[in-house]
Design an enzyme around this catalytic site. Structure first.
Site, PDB file in Angstrom:
ATOM      1  N   TYR A  42      15.481  74.137   5.419  1.00  0.00           N
ATOM      2  CA  TYR A  42      14.446  74.917   4.835  1.00  0.00           C
ATOM      3  C   TYR A  42      13.439  75.266   6.041  1.00  0.00           C
ATOM      4  O   TYR A  42      13.264  76.494   6.048  1.00  0.00           O
ATOM      5  CB  TYR A  42      13.750  74.173   3.868  1.00  0.00           C
ATOM      6  CG  TYR A  42      12.492  74.734   3.147  1.00  0.00           C
ATOM      7  CD1 TYR A  42      12.587  75.610   2.056  1.00  0.00           C
ATOM      8  CD2 TYR A  42      11.053  74.865   3.857  1.00  0.00           C
ATOM      9  CE1 TYR A  42      11.709  76.144   1.428  1.00  0.00           C
ATOM     10  CE2 TYR A  42      10.212  75.344   3.128  1.00  0.00           C
ATOM     11  CZ  TYR A  42      10.448  76.300   2.042  1.00  0.00           C
ATOM     12  OH  TYR A  42       9.571  76.887   1.615  1.00  0.00           O
ATOM     13  N   ASP A  43      12.996  74.156   6.912  1.00  0.00           N
ATOM     14  CA  ASP A  43      11.986  74.740   7.845  1.00  0.00           C
ATOM     15  C   ASP A  43      12.720  75.945   8.719  1.00  0.00           C
ATOM     16  O   ASP A  43      11.883  76.865   9.218  1.00  0.00           O
ATOM     17  CB  ASP A  43      11.618  73.736   8.650  1.00  0.00           C
ATOM     18  CG  ASP A  43      10.683  72.605   7.934  1.00  0.00           C
ATOM     19  OD1 ASP A  43      10.201  72.900   6.974  1.00  0.00           O
ATOM     20  OD2 ASP A  43      10.698  71.471   8.297  1.00  0.00           O
ATOM     21  N   MET A  89      -0.161  73.502   5.102  1.00  0.00           N
ATOM     22  CA  MET A  89      -0.249  73.381   6.679  1.00  0.00           C
ATOM     23  C   MET A  89       0.642  73.977   7.591  1.00  0.00           C
ATOM     24  O   MET A  89       1.889  73.958   7.174  1.00  0.00           O
ATOM     25  CB  MET A  89      -0.405  72.033   6.820  1.00  0.00           C
ATOM     26  CG  MET A  89      -1.094  71.215   7.801  1.00  0.00           C
ATOM     27  SD  MET A  89      -0.896  69.513   8.281  1.00  0.00           S
ATOM     28  CE  MET A  89      -1.381  68.815   6.957  1.00  0.00           C
ATOM     29  N   GLU A 118      -3.584  62.148  12.971  1.00  0.00           N
ATOM     30  CA  GLU A 118      -2.971  61.143  11.671  1.00  0.00           C
ATOM     31  C   GLU A 118      -1.700  61.199  11.505  1.00  0.00           C
ATOM     32  O   GLU A 118      -0.957  62.349  11.786  1.00  0.00           O
ATOM     33  CB  GLU A 118      -3.884  61.496  10.593  1.00  0.00           C
ATOM     34  CG  GLU A 118      -5.525  61.754  10.630  1.00  0.00           C
ATOM     35  CD  GLU A 118      -6.149  62.388   9.345  1.00  0.00           C
ATOM     36  OE1 GLU A 118      -5.589  62.543   8.521  1.00  0.00           O
ATOM     37  OE2 GLU A 118      -7.340  62.680   9.533  1.00  0.00           O
ATOM     38  N   LYS A 120       1.479  62.191   9.211  1.00  0.00           N
ATOM     39  CA  LYS A 120       1.580  63.006   8.145  1.00  0.00           C
ATOM     40  C   LYS A 120       2.684  62.093   7.306  1.00  0.00           C
ATOM     41  O   LYS A 120       3.943  62.007   7.396  1.00  0.00           O
ATOM     42  CB  LYS A 120       2.435  64.419   8.707  1.00  0.00           C
ATOM     43  CG  LYS A 120       2.581  65.361   7.464  1.00  0.00           C
ATOM     44  CD  LYS A 120       2.930  66.545   8.198  1.00  0.00           C
ATOM     45  CE  LYS A 120       3.026  67.519   7.023  1.00  0.00           C
ATOM     46  NZ  LYS A 120       4.038  67.525   6.029  1.00  0.00           N
ATOM     47  N   LYS A 315       5.775  68.428  13.406  1.00  0.00           N
ATOM     48  CA  LYS A 315       7.027  67.678  12.814  1.00  0.00           C
ATOM     49  C   LYS A 315       7.853  67.014  13.606  1.00  0.00           C
ATOM     50  O   LYS A 315       8.417  67.520  14.454  1.00  0.00           O
ATOM     51  CB  LYS A 315       7.797  69.035  11.932  1.00  0.00           C
ATOM     52  CG  LYS A 315       6.808  69.476  10.960  1.00  0.00           C
ATOM     53  CD  LYS A 315       7.482  68.945   9.307  1.00  0.00           C
ATOM     54  CE  LYS A 315       6.560  69.319   8.194  1.00  0.00           C
ATOM     55  NZ  LYS A 315       7.617  70.446   7.639  1.00  0.00           N
TER      56      LYS A 315
HETATM   57  P1  NAD Z   1       3.737  70.351   4.374  1.00  0.00           P
HETATM   58  O1  NAD Z   1       4.116  69.038   3.220  1.00  0.00           O
HETATM   59  O2  NAD Z   1       4.539  70.668   5.418  1.00  0.00           O
HETATM   60  O3  NAD Z   1       2.320  70.195   4.817  1.00  0.00           O
HETATM   61  C1  NAD Z   1       1.057  70.045   3.988  1.00  0.00           C
HETATM   62  C2  NAD Z   1       0.821  68.835   3.048  1.00  0.00           C
HETATM   63  O4  NAD Z   1       0.865  67.627   4.130  1.00  0.00           O
HETATM   64  C3  NAD Z   1      -0.395  68.722   2.319  1.00  0.00           C
HETATM   65  O5  NAD Z   1      -0.645  69.228   1.466  1.00  0.00           O
HETATM   66  C4  NAD Z   1      -0.385  67.169   2.256  1.00  0.00           C
HETATM   67  O6  NAD Z   1      -0.032  66.832   1.176  1.00  0.00           O
HETATM   68  C5  NAD Z   1       0.459  66.601   3.225  1.00  0.00           C
HETATM   69  N1  NAD Z   1      -0.081  65.623   4.282  1.00  0.00           N
HETATM   70  C6  NAD Z   1       0.458  64.232   4.490  1.00  0.00           C
HETATM   71  N2  NAD Z   1      -0.297  63.898   5.313  1.00  0.00           N
HETATM   72  C7  NAD Z   1      -1.291  64.291   5.657  1.00  0.00           C
HETATM   73  C8  NAD Z   1      -2.710  64.049   6.318  1.00  0.00           C
HETATM   74  N3  NAD Z   1      -2.724  62.987   7.144  1.00  0.00           N
HETATM   75  N4  NAD Z   1      -3.694  65.064   6.368  1.00  0.00           N
HETATM   76  C9  NAD Z   1      -3.407  66.111   5.752  1.00  0.00           C
HETATM   77  N5  NAD Z   1      -2.314  66.589   4.893  1.00  0.00           N
HETATM   78  C10 NAD Z   1      -1.180  65.585   4.843  1.00  0.00           C
HETATM   79  O7  NAD Z   1       3.547  71.589   3.482  1.00  0.00           O
HETATM   80  P2  NAD Z   1       3.963  72.194   2.004  1.00  0.00           P
HETATM   81  O8  NAD Z   1       3.405  73.718   1.908  1.00  0.00           O
HETATM   82  O9  NAD Z   1       3.627  70.884   0.992  1.00  0.00           O
HETATM   83  O10 NAD Z   1       5.566  72.059   2.282  1.00  0.00           O
HETATM   84  C11 NAD Z   1       6.359  72.756   3.143  1.00  0.00           C
HETATM   85  C12 NAD Z   1       7.273  71.750   3.274  1.00  0.00           C
HETATM   86  O11 NAD Z   1       7.804  71.118   2.280  1.00  0.00           O
HETATM   87  C13 NAD Z   1       8.205  72.636   4.329  1.00  0.00           C
HETATM   88  O12 NAD Z   1       7.921  72.369   5.616  1.00  0.00           O
HETATM   89  C14 NAD Z   1       9.702  71.731   4.232  1.00  0.00           C
HETATM   90  O13 NAD Z   1       9.589  70.629   5.093  1.00  0.00           O
HETATM   91  C15 NAD Z   1       9.329  70.980   2.638  1.00  0.00           C
HETATM   92  N6  NAD Z   1      10.055  72.011   1.718  1.00  0.00           N
HETATM   93  C16 NAD Z   1      11.340  71.604   1.769  1.00  0.00           C
HETATM   94  C17 NAD Z   1      12.159  72.018   0.702  1.00  0.00           C
HETATM   95  C18 NAD Z   1      13.705  71.892   0.814  1.00  0.00           C
HETATM   96  O14 NAD Z   1      14.398  72.304   0.006  1.00  0.00           O
HETATM   97  N7  NAD Z   1      14.000  70.580   1.145  1.00  0.00           N
HETATM   98  C19 NAD Z   1      11.814  73.261  -0.027  1.00  0.00           C
HETATM   99  C20 NAD Z   1      10.492  73.630   0.068  1.00  0.00           C
HETATM  100  C21 NAD Z   1       9.670  72.885   0.850  1.00  0.00           C
END
Ligand code: NAD
Length: 332
Positions: A42-43, A89, A118, A120, A315
Site C-alpha cells: 500500500y505504502d 501522519m 517515540e 510508532k 517506517k
Molecule cells: P499511520 O498509521 O501511518 O500514522 C498515523 C497514526 O499513527 C496515528 O493516527 C496513530 O494512530 C498512530 N500512532 C502510533 N504511535 C503513535 C505515536 N507514538 N504518536 C502519534 N501517533 C502514533 O497513518 P494512517 O493514516 O492511519 O494510515 C496509513 C497507513 O495505514 C499506511 O501507511 C499503511 O501502512 C496503512 N494502510 C494499509 C492498507 C493496506 O491495505 N494494507 C490500507 C490503508 C492503510
C-alpha cells in the site's frame, strides 16, 4: 516510465487508477479490518500517487486519498465530531528523507530543535474525553472529523482509567492495540472454532474495538498507550515529553521508551536500538515517530489538510509475516 516523461493527461489517468486501487485497499483495511495487501505494498502505491501529484499539481483532486484521512464510520455506532481533527501522519522510509524533514523544520523555525522520539505503535488511534476527571466519551478516528462512539467498548479495557488522579477536563489521544500474546491466543481460538483468523494485530484490534457486543471487546485483551493531550484544561504543559509524563501521573498507560533527541545522530541511535528490539517487544511497532518537542512550535508549524507538519513517522522495512509467533520472552 519516468514521471518526467508523462504528459499531463497520462499523469491524470494514472493517478486516477492509483486512487481507485488505494481506495479499494483502504476500504478493506479501515472498514472491513481485513487488508487485501500488506502495508508496504500500500505504502509504495501511495508514494507513487504522491510523487505524481507533486510533479503535476493540477491533477490533484480534493477527494484524492492524499488529501484526506483514510477511514470511515461504521453504521451502528453513534457519530462523534472531533473539534480538533484526528489527523494522519507523514511518513518516510529512509534516513535521507528524515534529513529532508529535519531541514524543513529548521528552515521554518530558524534554528535546530529537539525532537521527542517515540515508538510508532501498530494499533488504531482513539480519543478519550474526561470531564472533572471522569471518562465521558471514547471514540475512533473515523475520517478524522467524524469518528465512532465506542465509549462502552473502551470502558472494558483495564488500562483506560475511568477516573483520573486529578479532576481535570481534558481530551487525550493514543493508540489501542492488541498485544502479540493476545493476538496469538485469539487466532488459535479462531482456528479451533473453524473461524477466519485475523491478518495482523492491528486489524484484530480494530475489529475488536468496533464491536456492537461489548462482551466480545472485553474478551479480546486489548491494551493502550496514550501519547497526546489534545485539550489541556487547566494543565500546564510546554513539551510533548512532559505531556507524556503528565499523562502517566493522571493514570494513563504511557510507553516508557520516549526520548528527547537533540539531533539526528541521537535519532539514528534510537532507531537502531528499537529496530533490534522490535521482535522482543510485547506489542507491534511499525516505526518510530519524531515530534517537535516544544508545543508552541508545534502550533506554529501547524498542519496540512492531512498531516501535522511538526511530526513524521520513520517506517521500518517490512517484517516477515507475523504468523509464526516466536517462543521468546516479550518485554513490555
Ligand atoms: P499511520 O498509521 O501511518 O500514522 C498515523 C497514526 O499513527 C496515528 O493516527 C496513530 O494512530 C498512530 N500512532 C502510533 N504511535 C503513535 C505515536 N507514538 N504518536 C502519534 N501517533 C502514533 O497513518 P494512517 O493514516 O492511519 O494510515 C496509513 C497507513 O495505514 C499506511 O501507511 C499503511 O501502512 C496503512 N494502510 C494499509 C492498507 C493496506 O491495505 N494494507 C490500507 C490503508 C492503510
Amino acid at each position: 516510465k519516468l514521471i518526467t516523461e508523462y504528459s499531463e493527461q497520462e499523469a491524470s489517468d494514472t493517478a486516477q487508477q492509483l486512487r481507485e486501487t488505494l481506495n479499494q485497499w483502504s476500504s478493506d483495511y479501515y472498514t472491513k479490518d481485513n487488508p487485501e495487501v500488506e502495508d508496504h505494498v500500500y505504502d509504495e502505491k501511495y508514494r507513487d500517487l504522491q510523487d505524481l501529484e507533486a510533479a503535476f499539481p493540477s491533477i490533484v483532486t480534493p477527494d484524492s486519498i492524499t488529501q484526506r484521512v483514510g477511514g470511515e464510520v461504521l453504521s451502528g455506532f453513534t457519530k462523534v465530531h472531533h473539534d480538533i481533527p484526528m489527523l494522519s501522519m507523514g511518513d518516510v522510509f529512509s534516513k535521507d528523507e528524515l534529513v529532508e524533514f529535519d531541514n524543513r523544520i529548521q528552515k521554518n523555525v530558524g534554528y535546530p530543535v529537539p525532537y521527542n522520539v517515540e515508538l510508532k505503535i501498530d494499533g488504531l488511534a482513539i480519543s478519550l474525553v474526561y470531564e472533572n476527571g471522569k471518562l465521558v466519551q471514547g471514540s475512533t478516528r473515523g475520517d478524522g472529523t467524524i469518528g465512532e462512539d465506542i465509549t462502552k467498548n473502551l470502558k472494558t479495557i483495564t488500562s483506560i482509567p475511568q477516573t483520573l488522579t486529578k479532576p481535570v477536563s481534558i481530551e487525550v489521544r493514543g493508540e489501542c492495540y492488541m498485544p502479540k500474546q493476545a493476538f496469538a491466543d485469539l487466532n488459535k481460538q479462531q482456528e479451533e472454532r473453524g473461524e477466519a483468523v485475523f491478518a495482523n494485530p492491528r486489524n484484530a484490534a480494530a475489529g475488536s474495538l468496533r464491536q456492537l457486543d461489548t462482551k466480545v471487546t472485553k474478551a479480546r485483551n486489548l491494551d493502550t498507550f496514550i501519547y497526546t493531550i489534545s485539550t489541556f484544561g487547566d494543565l500546564q504543559v510546554t513539551t510533548q515529553h512532559d505531556a507524556i509524563n503528565v499523562l502517566a501521573e493522571l493514570g494513563f498507560n504511557t510507553n516508557p521508551t520516549q526520548r528527547v533527541c537533540q539531533n539526528l545522530d541521537e535519532v539514528w541511535q534510537f532507531i537502531d536500538e528499537y529496530q533490534d528490539q522490535r521482535d522482543r517487544l510485547a506489542y507491534g511497532i511499525d516505526g518510530i515517530v519524531l515530534k517537535v518537542n516544544e508545543l508552541d512550535l508545534q502550533n506554529q508549524l501547524g498542519h496540512t489538510v492531512k498531516v501535522p507538519r511538526w511530526e513524521i513517522a520513520y517506517k521500518f522495512p517490512p517484517e516477515e509475516a507475523l504468523t509464526v509467533i516466536r517462543q521468546i520472552e516479550w518485554t513490555v
